[in-house]
Design a protein around this motif. Structure first.
Motif, PDB file in Angstrom:
ATOM      1  N   LEU A 224       1.250 -10.293   6.210  1.00  0.00           N
ATOM      2  CA  LEU A 224       0.157 -11.111   5.166  1.00  0.00           C
ATOM      3  C   LEU A 224      -0.487 -12.431   4.817  1.00  0.00           C
ATOM      4  O   LEU A 224      -1.140 -13.212   4.413  1.00  0.00           O
ATOM      5  CB  LEU A 224       1.931 -11.328   3.748  1.00  0.00           C
ATOM      6  N   ASN A 225       0.554 -13.571   5.904  1.00  0.00           N
ATOM      7  CA  ASN A 225      -0.244 -14.101   6.150  1.00  0.00           C
ATOM      8  C   ASN A 225      -1.471 -14.336   7.194  1.00  0.00           C
ATOM      9  O   ASN A 225      -2.574 -14.312   6.592  1.00  0.00           O
ATOM     10  CB  ASN A 225       0.805 -15.211   7.561  1.00  0.00           C
ATOM     11  N   VAL A 303      -4.435  -6.271  -3.469  1.00  0.00           N
ATOM     12  CA  VAL A 303      -3.552  -6.515  -1.841  1.00  0.00           C
ATOM     13  C   VAL A 303      -1.898  -6.513  -2.623  1.00  0.00           C
ATOM     14  O   VAL A 303      -1.689  -6.553  -3.388  1.00  0.00           O
ATOM     15  CB  VAL A 303      -3.822  -8.683  -2.149  1.00  0.00           C
ATOM     16  N   TYR A 304      -1.568  -5.347  -1.429  1.00  0.00           N
ATOM     17  CA  TYR A 304      -0.106  -5.604  -1.732  1.00  0.00           C
ATOM     18  C   TYR A 304       0.832  -5.354  -0.178  1.00  0.00           C
ATOM     19  O   TYR A 304       0.224  -5.124   0.772  1.00  0.00           O
ATOM     20  CB  TYR A 304       0.335  -4.507  -2.375  1.00  0.00           C
ATOM     21  N   GLY A 305       1.689  -6.123   0.687  1.00  0.00           N
ATOM     22  CA  GLY A 305       2.365  -5.727   0.882  1.00  0.00           C
ATOM     23  C   GLY A 305       3.471  -6.799   0.610  1.00  0.00           C
ATOM     24  O   GLY A 305       3.843  -7.357   0.119  1.00  0.00           O
ATOM     25  N   GLY A 306       4.593  -6.729   2.044  1.00  0.00           N
ATOM     26  CA  GLY A 306       5.905  -7.000   2.092  1.00  0.00           C
ATOM     27  C   GLY A 306       6.821  -6.889   0.885  1.00  0.00           C
ATOM     28  O   GLY A 306       6.800  -5.417  -0.141  1.00  0.00           O
ATOM     29  N   PHE A 307       7.373  -7.403  -0.033  1.00  0.00           N
ATOM     30  CA  PHE A 307       8.694  -6.933  -0.787  1.00  0.00           C
ATOM     31  C   PHE A 307       8.108  -7.674  -2.312  1.00  0.00           C
ATOM     32  O   PHE A 307       7.271  -8.564  -2.808  1.00  0.00           O
ATOM     33  CB  PHE A 307       9.772  -8.044  -0.287  1.00  0.00           C
ATOM     34  N   GLN A 308       8.236  -6.514  -3.170  1.00  0.00           N
ATOM     35  CA  GLN A 308       7.725  -6.728  -4.876  1.00  0.00           C
ATOM     36  C   GLN A 308       8.566  -6.267  -5.619  1.00  0.00           C
ATOM     37  O   GLN A 308       8.524  -6.673  -6.943  1.00  0.00           O
ATOM     38  CB  GLN A 308       6.020  -5.860  -4.564  1.00  0.00           C
ATOM     39  N   ILE A 316       9.603 -10.502   6.618  1.00  0.00           N
ATOM     40  CA  ILE A 316       8.118 -11.146   7.427  1.00  0.00           C
ATOM     41  C   ILE A 316       7.809  -9.689   7.970  1.00  0.00           C
ATOM     42  O   ILE A 316       7.744  -8.791   8.323  1.00  0.00           O
ATOM     43  CB  ILE A 316       8.473 -11.488   9.201  1.00  0.00           C
ATOM     44  N   PRO A 317       6.773  -9.498   6.185  1.00  0.00           N
ATOM     45  CA  PRO A 317       6.523  -8.216   6.716  1.00  0.00           C
ATOM     46  C   PRO A 317       5.134  -7.117   7.608  1.00  0.00           C
ATOM     47  O   PRO A 317       5.161  -8.343   8.383  1.00  0.00           O
ATOM     48  CB  PRO A 317       4.934  -8.145   5.245  1.00  0.00           C
TER      49      PRO A 317
ATOM     50  N   PHE B 300       4.660 -15.935   4.116  1.00  0.00           N
ATOM     51  CA  PHE B 300       4.135 -14.993   2.393  1.00  0.00           C
ATOM     52  C   PHE B 300       5.702 -13.738   2.705  1.00  0.00           C
ATOM     53  O   PHE B 300       5.339 -13.189   3.664  1.00  0.00           O
ATOM     54  CB  PHE B 300       3.215 -14.471   2.633  1.00  0.00           C
ATOM     55  N   ASN B 301       6.291 -13.448   1.937  1.00  0.00           N
ATOM     56  CA  ASN B 301       7.628 -11.910   1.927  1.00  0.00           C
ATOM     57  C   ASN B 301       6.924 -11.772   1.133  1.00  0.00           C
ATOM     58  O   ASN B 301       7.106 -10.142   1.315  1.00  0.00           O
ATOM     59  CB  ASN B 301       8.861 -12.715   1.284  1.00  0.00           C
ATOM     60  N   GLY B 302       5.595 -11.554  -0.273  1.00  0.00           N
ATOM     61  CA  GLY B 302       5.292 -10.000  -0.460  1.00  0.00           C
ATOM     62  C   GLY B 302       4.082 -10.963  -1.173  1.00  0.00           C
ATOM     63  O   GLY B 302       4.472 -12.025  -1.946  1.00  0.00           O
ATOM     64  N   VAL B 303       3.399 -10.090  -0.892  1.00  0.00           N
ATOM     65  CA  VAL B 303       1.750 -10.541  -2.273  1.00  0.00           C
ATOM     66  C   VAL B 303       1.699  -9.308  -2.786  1.00  0.00           C
ATOM     67  O   VAL B 303       1.622  -8.236  -1.895  1.00  0.00           O
ATOM     68  CB  VAL B 303       0.975 -11.193  -1.586  1.00  0.00           C
ATOM     69  N   TYR B 304       0.864  -9.244  -4.134  1.00  0.00           N
ATOM     70  CA  TYR B 304       0.269  -8.144  -4.769  1.00  0.00           C
ATOM     71  C   TYR B 304      -0.163  -8.357  -5.805  1.00  0.00           C
ATOM     72  O   TYR B 304       0.236  -8.955  -6.964  1.00  0.00           O
ATOM     73  CB  TYR B 304       2.237  -7.187  -5.063  1.00  0.00           C
ATOM     74  N   GLY B 305      -1.192  -7.277  -6.395  1.00  0.00           N
ATOM     75  CA  GLY B 305      -2.036  -7.416  -7.389  1.00  0.00           C
ATOM     76  C   GLY B 305      -3.012  -6.232  -7.278  1.00  0.00           C
ATOM     77  O   GLY B 305      -3.463  -5.843  -6.516  1.00  0.00           O
TER      78      GLY B 305
END
Lengths: 451, 451
Positions: A224-225, A303-308, A316-317, B300-305
């Motif tokens: 994600l970073n 945009v998406y990744g990791g914990f939601q 750390i995705p 960033f542990n999660g990013v979404y939209g």
């Protein structure tokens, strides 16, 4: 022949028919609705028969059926090909709809339902205009053909080959499409420019599993970073796209274009307020109308990744994803833009992260000459009904079929939008202002009779 | 008293008992397993009674029970408080387990089961060490207390108030916890530093609905574009956090710390390979061990939209979200860091986008002086059993209870890890190397006798 009275007397009947087709959830993107797609195609075929059209056919394709029909009894007169689509966008987020998307309801002179304006409602106007002329006058002053597909919201994957195969059957002197919005309420417009579009799906992958941020945080790449810094590198602080060569082929705005924009006297402040925004935002040095009409864009659509989930998880995705699309103008080539963005991403990806890019949509921008006789006749029809001559505008949207039709049939395309910009196309609470339902019927009728 | 022989003679019995508790699916996060949680608490209470502990109590809380016990018959000698937890992480993805997570099995000298090392297996060692001394010598050379909870994997929501209320009952001179890994196989270590953690949930909102990128793209703020550029502004190209004042209170790495790292002779290349990475990545100028041990992070542990489904949707999203966490070191204050990040975000948010920030976890970093007499005695015990003096290490993870215990009881905490870094904590195929099962029993016994 008083068409105003005719449409007024038949309004309840017409609205009740329109609500019937708006009740069918013909969502082309979701396979659960396949049988509804067939129902919707059948419904339009019946409507065409009922209107008096001939040779109504439902053509099977690799996707959803295409409905065609014609009425060719005006030798020596122009042939019009009307295009429309019976599929609609998905409806999520459902909770934001005031009334259910497939239970049409009229409130404050607006008809609410998914597809009310895009495109069942606007397509319906053409069928009813033809029916009206046939009923009132026994024949049509021109030749007319219909081509109604069910995959527009999927970017019409099966239409090009269908058009190629049925080129002779569908040949026409002018193409007529109502699948767009006018400038604003009471201010009709005819679209002479459409932006193109291209899209990419981007994925970033790092480690072979998600990692614990306590044990590994700071020492390993975080997908994600990596994705976030990659995506952010695509714009500068002035809202310009930083991809090398992105603006090649984009026409400079000329003084006459600036003058047209001034003539539109567009209500930017009204747009800002209606969208609930503190401020509009876009490329520095351009007005809103210019930004959405004649300037290209690069937007993140997902945009998406990791914990939601709820709360937080210190993970750390290992992977992160983005859906990107660009609106294109002028000579920008969709494939070339995809290549340039891909190169930019490849050059900017952080060490330890792997990049995967998949191409999506590719439609070039489209332009028409507003002096074309068919466009001027359409403008006359609008002026008769709305009491004001329509402006010729460049729309920010892309209608892939427009570029496709004009390329295959080498004929001008009249884009008569009867929607309004704030009617929530593709969003919850889509609706169709009934003032334009009434005036749309009259405008189309007048246009057909003028040809 | 030959404890090596004692533990060897009783090994089968001990393993069979451990496999019994490992068969109980005490997953605290999933409500389906509530009755298993009670069974697991009861099992540990019975074990403590069986081991010869007194005043064994099962305390109800607002969540799962806490089990306590003591044996206080060594007046004038130190009192040790042992902490452990009987709850385990969820087991998904289940298909990746070679054998079912709650059907313990020994393969290649490793005991496979969820909880084998985190923390049932390691906690079990302490009970069996106490039992061994009591059986062999009739009494204990020190005073001992146990506090075993069932909500560690939920970040111990009910433990702080329990500790406050039972401060006197649980008072001790030293706290003993085995809920972590040693440096690597055959290389014991004692943890003298743990990173802290703080977290935030960030949302960006723009228009009052999702918008069509054709009609509005380029002219309105896109919540994802805004969020992405906002998040990217938190790091520079060298992997440093750009938030003003973020590194205040972070200790400089001293030559002696560098020397300790060199002494560890850590296998960075092995880590890289095992994670399937092309390259490790982190703050410039630091080794992997320094990055994860003594440097703070922002991940960033999660990013979404926006649209996450298959294919593409040309939507301009109205909202976008990110979950951010920081690992903290030295004197970094969690609330202060949250404030500084929030200020940075507020200063960087793009016009037309609104920012919403919600605070999450807040645990300060934890440090112990390795010269402390209890830590040196623990090191002596390790050296006796493993034949090598353990290193004092700083772990990148956060164990909230450590900070909580040391704050409430103002006593040093001995963190004796008998797990290994590759034993799949929180992942499929968790296991416990039986070499450390055997040596752990002896090390704890030796430590308790040395006090």
């Amino acid at each position: 022949m008083n068409y105003e009275r005719y449409f007024s007397e038949n309004k309840d009947q017409h609205l009740s028919e329109l609500m019937e087709i708006l009740s069918i959830p013909s969502i082309s993107a979701l396979s659960d609705y396949s049988s509804d797609m067939i129902r919707a195609a059948n419904w339009f075929a019946s409507q065409l028969i009922h209107a008096g059209m001939e040779y109504v056919e439902i053509h099977l394709t690799d996707g959803f059926p295409i409905v065609t029909a014609d009425y060719l009894h005006a030798p020596g007169k122009p042939t019009v090909l009307v295009y429309g689509h019976y599929d609609v966008q998905p409806v999520d987020p459902l909770p934001l709809w005031t009334t259910p998307p497939f239970e049409p309801e009229i409130r404050d002179g607006k008809l609410y339902a998914r597809g009310a304006t895009d495109d069942k409602g606007q397509l319906f106007l053409h069928i009813k205009a033809v029916e009206a002329i046939l009923k009132q006058e026994g024949t049509l002053p021109i030749n007319i053909k219909f081509c109604i597909e069910g995959e527009e919201e999927l970017t019409s994957p099966n239409l090009p080959s269908f058009l190629e195969e049925h080129q002779q059957m569908l040949a026409a002197d002018v193409l007529l499409i109502s699948d767009m919005a006018m400038l604003e309420k009471g201010r009709p417009s005819i679209t002479v420019g459409l932006r193109g579009v291209c899209s990419l799906e981007v994925s970033v992958r790092t480690a072979n599993s998600d990692l614990h941020s306590g044990l590994f945080g700071g020492g390993v790449p975080n997908a994600l970073n990596a994705l976030v810094s990659l995506l952010a590198s695509l714009h500068d602080k002035a809202g310009k796209v930083t991809v090398e060569g992105f603006y090649e082929g984009v026409p400079e705005i000329t003084p006459s274009m600036r003058a047209e924009v001034v003539e539109m006297n567009h209500d930017e402040e009204g747009v800002r307020k209606s969208l609930g925004l503190d401020a509009l935002y876009g490329e520095e040095g351009y007005s809103f109308i210019e930004r959405v009409g004649v300037r290209p864009t690069l937007d993140f659509n997902g945009v998406y990744g990791g914990f939601q989930g709820e709360g937080l998880k210190t993970v750390i995705p290992r992977e992160a994803h983005a859906k990107i699309s660009c609106r294109l103008v002028g000579e920008q080539d969709p494939q070339d833009i995809i290549n340039k963005i891909t190169r930019h991403l490849e050059d900017s990806i952080q060490p330890g992260a792997k990049l995967f890019v998949k191409s999506g949509f590719q439609v070039p921008a489209f332009r028409l000459d507003s002096k074309n006789v068919f466009l001027q006749l359409a403008a006359d029809a609008y002026e008769e009904v709305y009491g004001i001559r329509p402006l010729f505008t460049r729309d920010g949207g892309t209608i892939p079929v427009v570029e496709m039709f004009s390329r295959i049939f080498q004929a001008p395309v009249v884009l008569m939008g009867f929607g309004l910009p704030d009617e929530n196309l593709h969003a919850p609470n889509e609706h169709f202002n009934l003032e334009n339902f009434d005036k749309g019927l009259l405008t189309i009728t007048s246009f057909l009779k003028r040809l």
